[in-house]
Design a protein around this motif. Structure first.
Motif, PDB file in Angstrom:
ATOM      1  N   ALA A 173      55.146  27.018  49.045  1.00 50.13           N
ATOM      2  CA  ALA A 173      55.757  28.000  50.023  1.00 50.13           C
ATOM      3  C   ALA A 173      54.354  28.885  49.971  1.00 50.13           C
ATOM      4  O   ALA A 173      53.515  29.003  49.456  1.00 50.13           O
ATOM      5  N   HIS A 174      54.801  29.971  51.061  1.00 47.33           N
ATOM      6  CA  HIS A 174      53.563  30.975  51.313  1.00 47.33           C
ATOM      7  C   HIS A 174      53.707  32.297  50.346  1.00 47.33           C
ATOM      8  O   HIS A 174      52.882  32.425  49.341  1.00 47.33           O
ATOM      9  N   HIS A 182      49.387  33.963  49.965  1.00 51.58           N
ATOM     10  CA  HIS A 182      50.017  35.104  50.079  1.00 51.58           C
ATOM     11  C   HIS A 182      49.343  36.442  49.379  1.00 51.58           C
ATOM     12  O   HIS A 182      48.976  37.639  50.160  1.00 51.58           O
ATOM     13  N   ILE A 183      48.879  36.296  48.166  1.00 52.75           N
ATOM     14  CA  ILE A 183      48.369  37.464  47.442  1.00 52.75           C
ATOM     15  C   ILE A 183      46.826  37.412  47.410  1.00 52.75           C
ATOM     16  O   ILE A 183      46.020  38.155  46.908  1.00 52.75           O
ATOM     17  N   HIS A 184      46.008  36.351  47.857  1.00 54.40           N
ATOM     18  CA  HIS A 184      44.783  36.004  48.111  1.00 54.40           C
ATOM     19  C   HIS A 184      43.794  36.090  46.594  1.00 54.40           C
ATOM     20  O   HIS A 184      42.679  36.766  46.644  1.00 54.40           O
ATOM     21  N   GLN A 185      44.384  35.619  45.631  1.00 59.76           N
ATOM     22  CA  GLN A 185      43.770  35.693  44.504  1.00 59.76           C
ATOM     23  C   GLN A 185      44.583  34.590  43.358  1.00 59.76           C
ATOM     24  O   GLN A 185      45.716  34.210  43.789  1.00 59.76           O
ATOM     25  N   ILE A 186      43.921  34.140  42.624  1.00 64.15           N
ATOM     26  CA  ILE A 186      44.544  33.263  41.381  1.00 64.15           C
ATOM     27  C   ILE A 186      45.233  33.778  40.592  1.00 64.15           C
ATOM     28  O   ILE A 186      44.748  34.857  39.687  1.00 64.15           O
ATOM     29  N   THR A 225      49.066  26.645  52.580  1.00 62.15           N
ATOM     30  CA  THR A 225      50.302  27.502  51.983  1.00 62.15           C
ATOM     31  C   THR A 225      50.313  28.664  52.921  1.00 62.15           C
ATOM     32  O   THR A 225      50.988  29.752  52.076  1.00 62.15           O
ATOM     33  N   GLY A 226      50.000  28.780  54.077  1.00 59.13           N
ATOM     34  CA  GLY A 226      50.536  29.800  55.264  1.00 59.13           C
ATOM     35  C   GLY A 226      49.396  30.758  55.404  1.00 59.13           C
ATOM     36  O   GLY A 226      48.494  30.989  54.774  1.00 59.13           O
ATOM     37  N   ASP A 235      45.700  30.985  53.326  1.00 62.99           N
ATOM     38  CA  ASP A 235      45.585  32.382  54.112  1.00 62.99           C
ATOM     39  C   ASP A 235      44.209  32.417  54.601  1.00 62.99           C
ATOM     40  O   ASP A 235      43.345  33.074  54.665  1.00 62.99           O
ATOM     41  N   THR A 236      44.021  31.177  55.827  1.00 63.29           N
ATOM     42  CA  THR A 236      42.634  31.198  56.481  1.00 63.29           C
ATOM     43  C   THR A 236      42.710  32.666  57.308  1.00 63.29           C
ATOM     44  O   THR A 236      41.493  32.994  58.008  1.00 63.29           O
ATOM     45  N   HIS A 237      43.592  33.015  57.992  1.00 61.00           N
ATOM     46  CA  HIS A 237      43.598  34.177  58.847  1.00 61.00           C
ATOM     47  C   HIS A 237      42.835  33.984  59.954  1.00 61.00           C
ATOM     48  O   HIS A 237      42.072  35.007  60.168  1.00 61.00           O
ATOM     49  N   ILE A 238      42.933  32.994  60.716  1.00 62.58           N
ATOM     50  CA  ILE A 238      42.121  32.831  61.796  1.00 62.58           C
ATOM     51  C   ILE A 238      42.411  33.952  62.836  1.00 62.58           C
ATOM     52  O   ILE A 238      43.608  34.079  63.043  1.00 62.58           O
TER      53      ILE A 238
END
Length: 313
Positions: free
Chosen positions: A207-208, A244-248, A98-99, A61-64
């Motif tokens: 997967a993402h 995808h959920i931006h947290q562990i 992972t996406g 989730d680098t979201h460039i």
């Protein structure tokens, strides 16, 4: 505080937080993978005492292209993540993304991401697309750059150091708030791919979207993942990785360990907190509580790695 000063304060805080949310190193010890925070992995003292073989780093989730208040400098935090990987005492053999490489699937965003990834000392990069990578009208921008490994299908497998890796795609039918989907064709391919593998082969699936249901009202799961998981149960060591959920978040089910990764871009709320998943903007002094690290210690009897999650506050 003015908007400009607020942005500057948040940018400075994000620079400090990058090491807490940079990515995850996976160490192979006794055929079992253990996730280790990258900041700990890059530490020289830890590097001299860790056990196991550093095999790959997961980045997600680098979201460039994202530039809102939650993080106005996602390229900067990715740059710091890349520097952290490059500074590791022992370089991982692989990088797995992972996406959500990009935020809007724009050609310039993919181009910048590729330029940044080229700075990694570890050159073997494996990716799967996130839903943000497949929003262009023809759904070709991701595949034109990263589709070769999968013959433009989005799913593929490979072997490295005795480990079998399976990359899956579960975002092509994405609808906001809806669960991910693998589809019958991909599930049949997985069954055929795994059929010849010995039960003692360590398996990594990535997967993402999560391949276990974390929070269905927000679509944090994959609707047909149960069939996939049933195919994995016979293996002695299975690690399932998602973003995808931006947290562990982690779960262990028999011999299967599920692990979702932090983002390098911005935090998201905990499941069920607030109206729904979205970039989470917090005060600069609160941000350390939203990003965290995983500390690792060596337990010698029996020899294994013990993990403890902590915030950066």
């Amino acid at each position: 505080m003015s908007d400009d000063l607020s942005r500057l304060s948040r940018r400075n805080a994000l620079k400090c937080m990058a090491y807490g949310g940079a990515g995850t190193l996976f160490i192979l010890a006794g055929g079992v993978f253990t996730p280790v925070d990258l900041a700990m992995a890059a530490d020289e003292e830890y590097g001299s005492t860790r056990r196991g073989k550093p095999l790959f780093v997961q980045i997600s989730d680098t979201h460039i292209g994202f530039n809102k208040d939650a993080n106005p400098d996602v390229s900067g935090t990715l740059t710091q993540s890349i520097s952290l990987v490059n500074a590791m005492p022992a370089q991982p053999a692989l990088i797995i993304h992972t996406g959500d490489i990009t935020h809007l699937s724009k050609p310039a965003e993919f181009d910048l991401a590729q330029q940044m990834f080229s700075r990694l000392r570890t050159t073997e990069l494996h990716t799967v697309p996130g839903e943000h990578d497949t929003t262009d009208p023809t759904v070709t921008e991701y595949f034109s750059r990263f589709g070769k490994a999968s013959d433009n299908k989005g799913y593929y497998s490979f072997d490295h150091a005795g480990v079998h890796f399976v990359a899956l795609i579960n975002v092509l039918q994405f609808k906001a708030g809806g669960l991910g989907t693998l589809g019958s064709e991909q599930l049949a391919w997985v069954a055929a791919d795994l059929k010849a593998r010995s039960a003692s082969t360590p398996i990594v699936v990535f997967a993402h979207m999560p391949l276990w249901t974390i929070y269905e009202p927000w679509g944090w799961g994959t609707g047909d993942a149960d069939e996939l998981i049933s195919q994995l149960r016979r293996f002695g060591s299975v690690t399932v990785l998602n973003g995808h959920i931006h947290q562990i978040m982690q779960k262990v089910e028999g011999n299967i360990t599920f692990h979702t990764a932090r983002s390098t871009s911005y935090p998201q709320p905990a499941p069920g907190e607030g109206a729904g998943p979205a970039p989470l903007t917090v005060a600069a002094d609160e941000l350390p509580r939203r990003l965290g690290i995983t500390s690792v210690s060596v337990v010698r009897h029996p020899s294994q790695l013990a993990l403890a999650d902590a915030t950066l506050a």
